[in-house]
Design a protein around this motif. Structure first.
Motif, PDB file in Angstrom:
ATOM      1  N   TYR A 135       2.763  -8.892   0.902  1.00  0.00           N
ATOM      2  CA  TYR A 135       2.241  -8.257   2.118  1.00  0.00           C
ATOM      3  C   TYR A 135       3.304  -8.157   3.208  1.00  0.00           C
ATOM      4  CZ  TYR A 135      -2.278  -7.800   0.084  1.00  0.00           C
ATOM      5  OH  TYR A 135      -3.300  -7.406  -0.740  1.00  0.00           O
ATOM      6  N   ALA A 164       5.715  -0.293   5.781  1.00  0.00           N
ATOM      7  CA  ALA A 164       4.853   0.651   6.501  1.00  0.00           C
ATOM      8  C   ALA A 164       5.307   0.802   7.945  1.00  0.00           C
ATOM      9  CB  ALA A 164       3.395   0.187   6.443  1.00  0.00           C
ATOM     10  N   THR A 213       3.159   6.938   3.456  1.00  0.00           N
ATOM     11  CA  THR A 213       2.168   7.733   2.732  1.00  0.00           C
ATOM     12  C   THR A 213       2.672   9.165   2.540  1.00  0.00           C
ATOM     13  OG1 THR A 213       0.967   8.281   4.774  1.00  0.00           O
ATOM     14  CG2 THR A 213       0.193   6.363   3.517  1.00  0.00           C
ATOM     15  N   LEU A 223      -2.623   7.704   8.400  1.00  0.00           N
ATOM     16  CA  LEU A 223      -2.831   6.862   7.218  1.00  0.00           C
ATOM     17  C   LEU A 223      -1.833   5.711   7.193  1.00  0.00           C
ATOM     18  CD1 LEU A 223      -3.514   9.403   4.337  1.00  0.00           C
ATOM     19  CD2 LEU A 223      -5.024   7.586   5.125  1.00  0.00           C
ATOM     20  N   THR A 224      -0.602   6.004   7.512  1.00  0.00           N
ATOM     21  CA  THR A 224       0.422   4.957   7.517  1.00  0.00           C
ATOM     22  C   THR A 224       0.162   3.940   8.623  1.00  0.00           C
ATOM     23  OG1 THR A 224       2.035   6.457   6.535  1.00  0.00           O
ATOM     24  CG2 THR A 224       2.909   4.507   7.637  1.00  0.00           C
ATOM     25  N   TRP A 227      -2.593   1.716   7.327  1.00  0.00           N
ATOM     26  CA  TRP A 227      -2.102   0.796   6.309  1.00  0.00           C
ATOM     27  C   TRP A 227      -1.142  -0.240   6.890  1.00  0.00           C
ATOM     28  CZ3 TRP A 227      -4.400  -0.580   2.217  1.00  0.00           C
ATOM     29  CH2 TRP A 227      -5.244   0.298   1.550  1.00  0.00           C
ATOM     30  N   ALA A 253      -3.470  -2.782   8.291  1.00  0.00           N
ATOM     31  CA  ALA A 253      -4.138  -3.518   7.200  1.00  0.00           C
ATOM     32  C   ALA A 253      -3.163  -4.472   6.514  1.00  0.00           C
ATOM     33  CB  ALA A 253      -4.734  -2.537   6.186  1.00  0.00           C
ATOM     34  N   PHE A 254      -1.949  -4.005   6.231  1.00  0.00           N
ATOM     35  CA  PHE A 254      -0.955  -4.875   5.604  1.00  0.00           C
ATOM     36  C   PHE A 254      -0.554  -6.012   6.535  1.00  0.00           C
ATOM     37  CE2 PHE A 254       0.650  -1.012   3.002  1.00  0.00           C
ATOM     38  CZ  PHE A 254      -0.284  -1.249   2.010  1.00  0.00           C
ATOM     39  N   ASN A 262      -7.707  -4.866   2.891  1.00  0.00           N
ATOM     40  CA  ASN A 262      -7.340  -3.815   1.941  1.00  0.00           C
ATOM     41  C   ASN A 262      -8.495  -2.845   1.722  1.00  0.00           C
ATOM     42  OD1 ASN A 262      -4.699  -4.665   1.475  1.00  0.00           O
ATOM     43  ND2 ASN A 262      -5.368  -6.151  -0.026  1.00  0.00           N
ATOM     44  N   GLY A 270      -8.658  -0.579   4.598  1.00  0.00           N
ATOM     45  CA  GLY A 270      -7.595   0.424   4.458  1.00  0.00           C
ATOM     46  C   GLY A 270      -7.983   1.518   3.479  1.00  0.00           C
ATOM     47  N   THR A 288      -8.677   5.405   4.349  1.00  0.00           N
ATOM     48  CA  THR A 288      -7.937   6.452   3.656  1.00  0.00           C
ATOM     49  C   THR A 288      -8.856   7.617   3.290  1.00  0.00           C
ATOM     50  OG1 THR A 288      -6.342   4.866   2.791  1.00  0.00           O
ATOM     51  CG2 THR A 288      -6.527   6.950   1.612  1.00  0.00           C
TER      52      THR A 288
END
Length: 190
Positions: free
Chosen positions: A82, A89, A100, A125-126, A129, A132-133, A161, A164, A168
């Motif tokens: 992670y 990311a 992404t 989206l990135t 993420w 989320a990451f 996750n 995320g 998405t």
């Protein structure tokens, strides 16, 4: 196809963390990452941020595992995974090449990849993420240092996750709606 390319970038993790001793696992991870790096460079002309970071990670991990065999890097697999994803990311946003977008360009016809809607969707989206990451990394750190239990850590990591993944699904339609609304506002102003 996008999921295929993401899976390819994860292969070094899947293989390396199954091999003992750790120095050998990291060496295999480094070789696999380097091969994927070279393949991406030749086939697509650019390398995903995630695989570029993995080349460095596995190179450094090999030397740490070889020079300090008592330090069990594999005990921190989830944390490292992670950390790499969060850094990749975030870094991809900093260099204005959302990760992404790097995957999407491999499967979307070139005439669409410069469209503002495509670029905006992949930017958001990135961002999602990266958050989320980052939250999964935080939960991994808390678990690795026994601040939270293993069960709680796994649930929290999977929850971020899952959020995320759900995001998405919804990001593209939401960004499309906002984009079309802005386009309609501009058309009315003319």
């Amino acid at each position: 196809m996008t999921l295929f390319w993401i899976f390819v970038d994860l292969i070094p993790f899947f293989v390396a963390f199954q091999v003992q001793p750790p120095a050998l696992g990291f060496a295999i991870g480094f070789v696999l990452s380097l091969l994927i790096y070279l393949f991406q460079k030749k086939k697509f002309g650019e390398v995903t941020t995630i695989i570029a970071i993995k080349v460095v990670y596995f190179f450094c991990g090999f030397w740490i595992a070889w020079l300090f065999p008592a330090f069990h890097l594999f005990d921190f697999t989830q944390l490292f995974m992670y950390a790499i994803l969060a850094v990749a990311a975030t870094w991809s946003l900093c260099i204005k090449k959302p990760f992404t977008l790097q995957y999407a360009k491999k499967v979307v016809p070139a005439e669409f990849t410069s469209h503002p809607l495509f670029l905006a969707s992949n930017f958001w989206l990135t961002v999602i993420w990266a958050v989320a990451f980052g939250l999964s990394l935080l939960c991994s750190v808390l678990f690795a240092f026994a601040i939270i239990s293993g069960d709680t850590g796994v649930i929290l990591v999977n929850m971020w996750n899952l959020i995320g993944l759900v995001a998405t699904i919804f990001v593209r339609p939401v960004v499309k709606h906002i984009f079309l609304k802005k386009q309609g506002g501009r058309g009315a102003a003319r």
